[in-house]
Design an enzyme around this catalytic site. Sequence first.
Site, mmCIF file in Angstrom:
data_model
loop_
_atom_site.group_PDB
_atom_site.id
_atom_site.type_symbol
_atom_site.label_atom_id
_atom_site.label_comp_id
_atom_site.label_asym_id
_atom_site.label_seq_id
_atom_site.Cartn_x
_atom_site.Cartn_y
_atom_site.Cartn_z
ATOM 1 N N ILE A 25 -13.820 -0.970 2.444
ATOM 2 C CA ILE A 25 -13.503 0.046 3.202
ATOM 3 C C ILE A 25 -15.098 0.669 3.608
ATOM 4 C CG2 ILE A 25 -12.556 2.271 3.517
ATOM 5 C CD1 ILE A 25 -10.738 0.150 3.886
ATOM 6 N N TYR A 173 -5.584 3.413 -12.753
ATOM 7 C CA TYR A 173 -6.074 3.566 -11.139
ATOM 8 C C TYR A 173 -5.715 4.819 -10.433
ATOM 9 C CZ TYR A 173 -7.179 2.652 -6.302
ATOM 10 O OH TYR A 173 -7.322 2.598 -4.976
ATOM 11 N N LYS A 177 -7.345 8.354 -9.290
ATOM 12 C CA LYS A 177 -7.170 8.806 -7.947
ATOM 13 C C LYS A 177 -6.539 10.204 -7.845
ATOM 14 C CE LYS A 177 -9.019 5.574 -5.574
ATOM 15 N NZ LYS A 177 -10.465 5.791 -4.594
#
Length: 304
Positions: A25, A173, A177
Amino acid sequence: MSWDAQHPPSAAGRTFVVTGGNAGIGYFTAEQLAAAGARVVLASRSAEKAARAIASIGERVAGARLELVTLDLSSLASVAGAAAELRALGPLHGLINNAGLVSPPNRRATTADGHEIVVGSNFFGHFALTAQLWPALSPTGRVVGLGSMATRMVRLDPEDLLSERRYRPFRAYGLSKHAVHGFAFELDRRLRAAGEHRLSLLAHPGFSVDGLSERRPGINDISRGERLRDGVLSLAAQGKHQGAWPTVRAALDPDAESGQFYGPSRNMSGPPVVMAPVVSSATPEFGAHLWALAEERTGVTFAV
């Protein structure tokens, strides 16, 4: 204004830092910002990979203005050194906190500074970087965090963000976030309270895979089998060039307001739209807890 993801407004005269801009990304974010006329600085752990990304963007964007700075977000010493280099390039008009560890180890590991490696890299590193770049950020500059749908799948546990009680790779993870989300919204609250014109925004890429991405030799090379595998996902997923659209909109949309969260219109794919975040990581209580924890763990005071 209506937003055309394939034809964003001009970014001429502005400088953006993209962490992890050498792949995924981040690469397409850097390419699209450069195509809009921005000067783009790739902050990457690997100077070799960043150099390949710069060469790739240069082949596609005539007159692209590109630079690189070495940055390892898992090391606070590296963050401090990179921040000093980046401040010298100012004023900065945007900081895209894109880089992140997306494939956590099976067993809990720690950074050079003793923090759980996923939250240490994905959040603490970006917190310290943002704080140390704050003096170089333009009075109307933007900080864009890269969020994730994982926050909808992992329950927030504010007291175990570093997975000291229980470690599972995907949980770590997801918690990292949640921290990224909480940081973006707490920064927004502090900016508003201070009467600032700088913006704190958040974006998530949906379900974006290499096999559906525009080909960039040397950047996103995958096997034919992997490309066929990803092709099966086309009804739900999208390419990473499309996954970069929400980030680029957050960076360039002249109508953007601090605190907004951009993501694909169909949640996993589609053009970027404003969407609602997960409530738990957007609360003032979590934001205040997170800010205090980050300052304590990084040793960096973020006065805003």
